[in-house]
Design an enzyme around this catalytic site. Structure first.
Site, mmCIF file in Angstrom:
data_model
loop_
_atom_site.group_PDB
_atom_site.id
_atom_site.type_symbol
_atom_site.label_atom_id
_atom_site.label_comp_id
_atom_site.label_asym_id
_atom_site.label_seq_id
_atom_site.Cartn_x
_atom_site.Cartn_y
_atom_site.Cartn_z
ATOM 1 N N ASP A 1 -49.727 21.405 1.578
ATOM 2 C CA ASP A 1 -48.455 22.108 1.646
ATOM 3 C C ASP A 1 -48.688 23.521 1.089
ATOM 4 O OD1 ASP A 1 -45.819 22.772 2.046
ATOM 5 O OD2 ASP A 1 -44.994 21.004 1.071
HETATM 6 C C1 BGC Z 1 -42.518 22.711 2.605
HETATM 7 C C2 BGC Z 1 -43.048 21.994 3.825
HETATM 8 C C3 BGC Z 1 -43.195 22.955 4.969
HETATM 9 C C4 BGC Z 1 -44.047 24.116 4.547
HETATM 10 C C5 BGC Z 1 -44.285 25.132 5.638
HETATM 11 C C6 BGC Z 1 -43.249 24.000 2.308
HETATM 12 O O1 BGC Z 1 -42.607 24.747 1.338
HETATM 13 O O2 BGC Z 1 -42.604 21.851 1.493
HETATM 14 O O3 BGC Z 1 -42.203 20.915 4.152
HETATM 15 O O4 BGC Z 1 -43.731 22.301 6.081
HETATM 16 O O5 BGC Z 1 -43.411 24.787 3.467
HETATM 17 O O6 BGC Z 1 -43.171 25.869 5.927
#
Ligand code: BGC
Length: 765
Positions: A315
């Site tokens: 993430d």
């Molecule tokens: C979130 C994810 C997301 C990623 C990309 C993160 O802050 O936890 O769910 O896919 O950002 O945008």
């Protein structure tokens, strides 16, 4: 009598530790075992790997955000120098996200064409870039796309087919602009209502999450990844993100092995079986171990037990955070080493090139073997191959015909209708007659953000100017339905505007009306900006509800919120309560249809709505959560006392269950039991009814839950019509994780319940 443990070892791999909060061996400083896949004969990918430099390989494992390739002062214009730095110098294999707003299809075409031009025409390896996006409830980063209700509502529909269809539409639109990878679905279980991403979950029950989550995966991928109508899905966030002890985003979870295996892991297992191509890792830590640094989770469980062969992406910024936040790595380089050795394939770095630089160093100095990175690069290239990117990396303008089709709108409308959940309807105050003069009040009545929630054209969903014209607020939809002359309202589209909380004005405005429709709840938020310290609904909203009640007019409360905000102080004075969640593009008209009787509601809660902030007890509570030793004994043996329980939802008609029967009273490990129940529409309106089969294990070696959902379906019945519903239960459906960490079905009696019907079966070895 305690049942003997026996039987079903449903997991192929050996579970390492007994239950309890003990932490299994989690991190390692040794290089992970090299998968035999890496040593496969030189197939197409093998030949590519053999020809790639270390830098090119590490670049494939590097994902950056679009900001790194855009001109500083622009949200969409590519900076050619920055783009070449990313792809030619740092050899980046993947890019994600939007900057500032949803892009038009044309903007996406231009951006993706520019990226692929450099990747496939200028780079030495000619490997295309894989672009990824968060299309969480529809293609929310394509301007004007149709958005579906968030998962917390979708699961209330108890209609997995709707979830599958919504995912298919999302895939078709996302692929139409040239994006082949979607960071969805969220498979985290919604058992912590404070968590600001609760609306992204399918609720508190593992069977429901498993069923809905796999339906979404099928919707994304079932056409085949090479198809123009499919995207690679991404099950997330592996593992345990949704259960932070404090309820705050990205804070520690403490999850005993029994719970991990019985509640947290099964949706991911089902998703792997449904064909999920990729997985995103939980940013948080579980039992003191950041998941990004855990070989136990990322390799032993994900690869070893679940048999997952796809790409594991981190993430946002979570590799370096092993150093900066979690502090299990003394340096950024150590953080990269730990994450890669744990089993990560790709780092969503995403705001710099540190991961690339450090991993190149680690491989060149021999700390991480080239075989290890080959394993990840192979998975990434394999994904690109399956997506057909090697044949054609470019967006195809002809696919614009797949955007904004009329049936997307009708599916979104139908989804919104089926999610709406009628929680209370005293004296059948609903539906309202269309000639009733109504006062529409409250901060969520005229606010598109409240209707859509997170990931709506922008990450936070809070920019009212970005919503397409056809997205109507609830107020606009009510006016459309019953005419301007029947509606009194002063609500503005600014959630926070003082005018929306003016209790004295509300009382004056209520004088001439027959009913008040009060829209309360939450503004839009996503992730950490949605953190709250108190589940209780905001004081200024409660004051508005009290003022509405004081008018003596019937008050219909509509809740537009992503999680259950406690309303017990006002609920007794509300005549009706409609839970609308985040119903999105067609939420306004769907709410108006239900309020004025053009649609008979049939959603049922996917979570237990708490009555008190300090009393969050879920529907599958344990015996000691009901029989309490409170002093003074407030609850007696009625300790389970929520506002509304999981599965609750009213209709404008009535249904009766009867004749719950089983084809055998006793079954053994190789037998199934067929369960039948008759359901009849005993009212005078057609309606749909969720039919849910629960079981209760009377005695077990791990304390049994009061009820567990084992199967569900939904029937549609005309007045007076009846239908016999059949379910098949296997012994595995009645299994749980025992103290040795194994799935078992223990011999003994199980109650089976549907509605008010109950029967008992015996499981024998
Ligand atoms: C979130 C994810 C997301 C990623 C990309 C993160 O802050 O936890 O769910 O896919 O950002 O945008």
């Amino acid at each position: 009598m305690m049942k003997r443990r026996s039987l079903f070892l449903l997991l192929s791999a050996v579970v390492v530790q007994a239950c309890s909060t003990s932490t299994p061996q989690q991190t390692t400083t040794q290089a992970p075992a090299v998968d035999t896949v890496a040593a496969a004969p030189l197939d197409e990918i093998g030949r590519m790997l053999a020809d790639m430099t270390i830098e090119e390989k590490v670049g494939q494992m590097t994902q950056v955000t679009i900001d790194l390739i855009l001109q500083d002062n622009s949200t969409t214009a590519i900076d050619p120098v920055k783009l070449r730095r990313a792809i030619l110098e740092k050899k980046v294999g993947s890019i994600l996200n939007v900057k500032g707003h949803a892009y038009t299809a044309e903007q996406w075409y231009t951006i993706l064409t520019a990226i692929q031009d450099v990747a496939v025409k200028e780079s030495r390896s000619r490997i295309p870039v894989i672009y990824g996006i968060d299309a969480i409830h529809g293609a929310n980063y394509i301007e004007g796309s149709t958005l579906f209700p968030h998962n917390i509502g979708m699961s209330a529909s108890r209609n997995p087919e709707l979830v599958r269809q919504a995912a298919k539409i999302t895939a078709a639109e996302t692929r139409a602009v040239g994006i082949p990878w979607n960071f969805d679905p969220v498979l985290d279980i919604g058992r912590q209502p404070l968590w600001p991403r609760f609306e992204e979950t399918f609720g508190e029950d593992v069977y429901l999450v498993k069923t809905m989550g796999s339906a979404a995966i099928r919707g994304y991928e079932e056409d085949g990844l090479e198809s123009n109508t499919a995207v690679a899905s991404c099950m997330k966030h592996f593992l345990g993100y949704s259960l932070p002890a404090t309820g705050k985003d990205r804070t520690p979870s403490y999850i005993p092995e029994t719970m991990l295996r019985e509640y947290v892991l099964p949706p991911f297992k089902a998703a792997v079986e449904a064909g999920a191509s990729t997985v995103m890792i939980n940013s948080g830590e579980v039992n003191g171990v950041p998941v990004h640094g855990s070989k136990y989770y990322l390799t032993d469980i994900l690869r070893g037990e679940l048999g997952f062969e796809g790409v594991a992406v981190s993430d946002w910024e979570d590799v370096i955070r092993l150093h900066t936040r979690h502090r299990i790595a003394a340096t950024p380089k150590e953080a990269v080493r730990i994450a890669v050795e744990a089993g990560l394939d790709m780092s969503m770095v995403p705001v710099d090139y540190s991961f690339y630089d450090l991993l190149v160093e680690l491989v060149k100095e021999g700390t991480i073997s080239e075989e290890r990175i080959d394993l990840s690069v192979r998975r990434i290239l394999e994904l690109k191959r399956k997506l057909g990117l090697f044949e054609n990396a470019y967006p195809n303008r002809e696919l614009a015909a797949q955007l904004r089709l009329a049936d997307y709108d009708s599916t979104a409308y139908q989804a919104a209708l089926e999610t709406l959940t009628l929680l209370k309807n005293d004296n059948n105050v609903l539906p309202l007659a269309k000639n009733t003069k109504v006062l529409v009040a409250g901060p969520t009545a005229n606010n598109l953000g409240s209707l859509h929630g997170s990931w709506s054209y922008i990450w936070q969903g809070t920019d009212e100017t970005q919503y397409p014209e056809r997205a109507k607020t609830a107020l606009q939809a009510i006016i459309d339905k019953v005419g301007k002359n029947n509606v009194v309202s002063r609500v503005t589209n600014d959630f926070a505007a003082a005018a929306n909380y003016d209790a004295a004005q509300l009382k004056r405005d209520a004088r001439g009306v027959g009913a008040i429709i009060l829209f309360l709840g939450e503004k839009a938020y996503a992730e950490s900006p949605g953190v709250i310290d108190d589940l209780t609904l905001d004081a200024n909203q409660l004051a508005l509800a009290r003022a509405a009640a004081e008018t003596g007019k019937p008050v219909v409360l509509v809740l537009l919120e992503g999680r259950p905000r406690v309303i017990s102080s006002i609920e007794p004075n509300m005549s009706a309560v409609l839970m609308a969640y985040r119903p999105s593009t067609y939420g306004g008209p769907a709410i108006a249809d239900v309020l004025f009787g053009d649609y008979n509601p049939n959603g049922v809660l996917s979570f237990t709505y708490p009555r008190n902030t300090g009393d969050v007890v879920l529907y599958d509570y344990k015996g000691t959560e009901r029989i309490r030793e409170d002093v003074p004994n407030t609850y007696g043996d009625a300790g389970f006392n929520p506002q509304w329980t999981f599965g609750h939802g009213l209709s404008y008609t009535t249904f009766q269950f009867s004749d719950l029967t089983v084809n055998k009273q006793s079954l053994n490990m190789s037998e199934n039991v067929e369960v039948q129940v008759r359901v009849r529409n005993t009212g005078n309106r057609a309606g749909k009814k969720a039919v849910e089969l629960y079981s209760f294990d009377q005695y077990a070696s791990v304390t049994p839950s009061a009820r567990r959902l084992r199967a569900f379906t939904k029937v549609s019945l005309a007045p007076g019509e009846e239908q016999v519903v059949n379910f098949t239960l296997t012994p595995q459906d009645l299994a749980f994780i025992n103290q040795q960490g194994e799935w078992v079905t223990e011999p003994g009696a199980f109650d089976l319940m549907v509605g008010d019907q109950k029967t008992t079966i015996n499981y024998v070895q």
